[in-house]
Design a protein around this motif. Sequence first.
Motif, mmCIF file in Angstrom:
data_model
loop_
_atom_site.group_PDB
_atom_site.id
_atom_site.type_symbol
_atom_site.label_atom_id
_atom_site.label_comp_id
_atom_site.label_asym_id
_atom_site.label_seq_id
_atom_site.Cartn_x
_atom_site.Cartn_y
_atom_site.Cartn_z
ATOM 1 N N LEU A 173 0.996 -1.033 0.039
ATOM 2 C CA LEU A 173 0.055 -0.073 0.045
ATOM 3 C C LEU A 173 0.863 1.187 -0.011
ATOM 4 O O LEU A 173 1.847 1.397 0.639
ATOM 5 N N TYR A 174 0.466 2.216 -0.701
ATOM 6 C CA TYR A 174 1.176 3.418 -0.894
ATOM 7 C C TYR A 174 0.013 4.603 -0.839
ATOM 8 O O TYR A 174 -0.925 4.615 -1.621
ATOM 9 N N VAL A 175 0.078 5.570 0.002
ATOM 10 C CA VAL A 175 -0.638 6.635 0.126
ATOM 11 C C VAL A 175 0.130 7.937 0.119
ATOM 12 O O VAL A 175 1.175 7.955 1.014
ATOM 13 N N PHE A 176 -0.132 8.877 -0.822
ATOM 14 C CA PHE A 176 0.589 10.346 -0.819
ATOM 15 C C PHE A 176 -0.485 11.345 -0.895
ATOM 16 O O PHE A 176 -1.757 11.123 -1.277
ATOM 17 N N GLU A 177 -0.059 12.495 -0.576
ATOM 18 C CA GLU A 177 -1.139 13.751 -0.458
ATOM 19 C C GLU A 177 -0.260 14.875 -1.167
ATOM 20 O O GLU A 177 1.087 15.026 -0.996
ATOM 21 N N ARG A 178 -0.954 15.421 -2.129
ATOM 22 C CA ARG A 178 -0.550 17.025 -2.346
ATOM 23 C C ARG A 178 -1.176 18.023 -1.398
ATOM 24 O O ARG A 178 -2.254 17.973 -1.305
ATOM 25 N N ASN A 179 -0.579 18.709 -0.663
ATOM 26 C CA ASN A 179 -0.823 19.274 0.631
ATOM 27 C C ASN A 179 -2.047 20.104 0.289
ATOM 28 O O ASN A 179 -2.344 20.828 -0.378
ATOM 29 N N GLN A 180 -3.268 19.808 1.237
ATOM 30 C CA GLN A 180 -4.607 20.346 1.084
ATOM 31 C C GLN A 180 -5.065 20.339 -0.160
ATOM 32 O O GLN A 180 -5.941 21.144 -0.192
ATOM 33 N N SER A 181 -4.707 19.524 -1.176
ATOM 34 C CA SER A 181 -5.367 19.525 -2.389
ATOM 35 C C SER A 181 -6.019 18.300 -2.853
ATOM 36 O O SER A 181 -7.149 18.067 -3.298
ATOM 37 N N ALA A 182 -5.369 16.913 -2.657
ATOM 38 C CA ALA A 182 -5.737 15.799 -3.094
ATOM 39 C C ALA A 182 -4.754 14.604 -2.348
ATOM 40 O O ALA A 182 -3.987 14.950 -1.890
ATOM 41 N N LEU A 183 -5.305 13.571 -2.497
ATOM 42 C CA LEU A 183 -4.952 12.420 -1.562
ATOM 43 C C LEU A 183 -5.184 11.067 -2.457
ATOM 44 O O LEU A 183 -6.225 10.844 -2.885
ATOM 45 N N VAL A 184 -4.045 10.652 -2.831
ATOM 46 C CA VAL A 184 -3.888 9.079 -3.544
ATOM 47 C C VAL A 184 -3.420 7.966 -2.713
ATOM 48 O O VAL A 184 -2.513 8.019 -2.114
ATOM 49 N N ALA A 185 -4.490 6.994 -2.957
ATOM 50 C CA ALA A 185 -4.125 5.672 -2.332
ATOM 51 C C ALA A 185 -3.988 4.661 -3.271
ATOM 52 O O ALA A 185 -4.609 4.294 -4.150
ATOM 53 N N LEU A 186 -2.872 3.728 -3.507
ATOM 54 C CA LEU A 186 -2.473 2.852 -4.274
ATOM 55 C C LEU A 186 -2.513 1.466 -3.476
ATOM 56 O O LEU A 186 -1.525 1.416 -2.350
ATOM 57 N N SER A 187 -2.808 0.546 -4.362
ATOM 58 C CA SER A 187 -2.667 -1.039 -3.655
ATOM 59 C C SER A 187 -1.901 -2.002 -4.739
ATOM 60 O O SER A 187 -1.968 -1.589 -5.808
ATOM 61 N N ASN A 188 -1.254 -2.947 -4.185
ATOM 62 C CA ASN A 188 -0.365 -3.800 -4.947
ATOM 63 C C ASN A 188 -0.910 -5.113 -4.720
ATOM 64 O O ASN A 188 -0.339 -6.012 -5.132
ATOM 65 N N ARG A 189 -2.147 -5.303 -4.115
ATOM 66 C CA ARG A 189 -2.652 -6.488 -3.582
ATOM 67 C C ARG A 189 -3.523 -7.228 -4.742
ATOM 68 O O ARG A 189 -4.204 -6.622 -5.553
ATOM 69 N N LEU A 190 -3.026 -8.482 -4.782
ATOM 70 C CA LEU A 190 -3.956 -9.150 -5.906
ATOM 71 C C LEU A 190 -5.107 -10.110 -5.343
ATOM 72 O O LEU A 190 -5.781 -10.936 -6.247
ATOM 73 N N ASP A 191 -5.167 -10.199 -4.118
ATOM 74 C CA ASP A 191 -6.477 -10.842 -3.554
ATOM 75 C C ASP A 191 -7.816 -9.954 -3.588
ATOM 76 O O ASP A 191 -7.551 -8.869 -3.977
ATOM 77 N N GLY A 192 -8.914 -10.550 -2.912
ATOM 78 C CA GLY A 192 -10.092 -9.668 -3.018
ATOM 79 C C GLY A 192 -10.152 -8.873 -1.922
ATOM 80 O O GLY A 192 -9.684 -9.103 -0.733
ATOM 81 N N GLY A 193 -11.440 -7.915 -2.012
ATOM 82 C CA GLY A 193 -11.598 -7.185 -0.832
ATOM 83 C C GLY A 193 -10.821 -5.643 -0.851
ATOM 84 O O GLY A 193 -10.758 -4.993 -1.969
ATOM 85 N N PHE A 194 -10.592 -5.048 0.134
ATOM 86 C CA PHE A 194 -10.070 -3.913 0.319
ATOM 87 C C PHE A 194 -9.320 -3.606 1.310
ATOM 88 O O PHE A 194 -9.566 -4.575 2.629
ATOM 89 N N ASP A 195 -8.609 -2.902 1.704
ATOM 90 C CA ASP A 195 -7.706 -2.327 3.077
ATOM 91 C C ASP A 195 -8.134 -1.152 3.662
ATOM 92 O O ASP A 195 -8.518 -0.117 2.971
ATOM 93 N N SER A 196 -8.173 -0.958 5.033
ATOM 94 C CA SER A 196 -8.949 0.193 5.724
ATOM 95 C C SER A 196 -7.616 0.584 6.293
ATOM 96 O O SER A 196 -6.827 0.017 6.970
ATOM 97 N N ARG A 197 -7.260 2.039 6.198
ATOM 98 C CA ARG A 197 -6.480 2.560 6.813
ATOM 99 C C ARG A 197 -6.668 3.843 7.373
ATOM 100 O O ARG A 197 -7.774 4.541 7.135
ATOM 101 N N THR A 198 -6.139 4.381 8.614
ATOM 102 C CA THR A 198 -6.228 5.663 8.930
ATOM 103 C C THR A 198 -5.140 6.588 8.771
ATOM 104 O O THR A 198 -3.858 6.138 9.317
ATOM 105 N N VAL A 199 -5.289 7.601 7.897
ATOM 106 C CA VAL A 199 -4.027 8.232 7.415
ATOM 107 C C VAL A 199 -4.070 9.736 8.086
ATOM 108 O O VAL A 199 -5.274 10.485 7.877
ATOM 109 N N GLN A 200 -3.004 10.285 8.375
ATOM 110 C CA GLN A 200 -2.936 11.719 8.693
ATOM 111 C C GLN A 200 -2.926 12.453 7.371
ATOM 112 O O GLN A 200 -2.306 12.059 6.255
#
Length: 110
Positions: free
Chosen positions: A18-45
């Motif tokens: 998992l990789y998450v980055f932000e463009r300061n107070q503009s956008a947040l992008v979250a990417l996953s490299n997992r090949l199985d089913g479902g989703f991942d939950s995270r709390t991100v600053q």
Amino acid sequence: RNRYGRGDFLQRLLEKELYVFERNQSALVALSNRLDGGFDSRTVQTSFPAGTQLIELTGNAANQVVDPFNDIPEYVVVNGDGTINIRIPRNRNASGVEHGVVALSLCTEA
């Protein structure tokens, strides 16, 4: 890039798949490299003010193939401490159907 990706780059989460980055107070992008089913939950600053509503821009949250059980919200509100709770889709949905969509993009405007 000019419409949503303004501001400084801030890495928010880096894990094996998992990789998450932000463009300061503009956008947040979250990417996953997992090949199985479902989703991942995270709390991100974030650097967004508390109460800010973020809109999911990729359309993946509303896509019934990616999210057949409406597990991924189309809107996320920034918590009082500046964090957000997100669900990042994996390569297969919760029913095991492969869709190849592994991204979530949130911003303050549509």
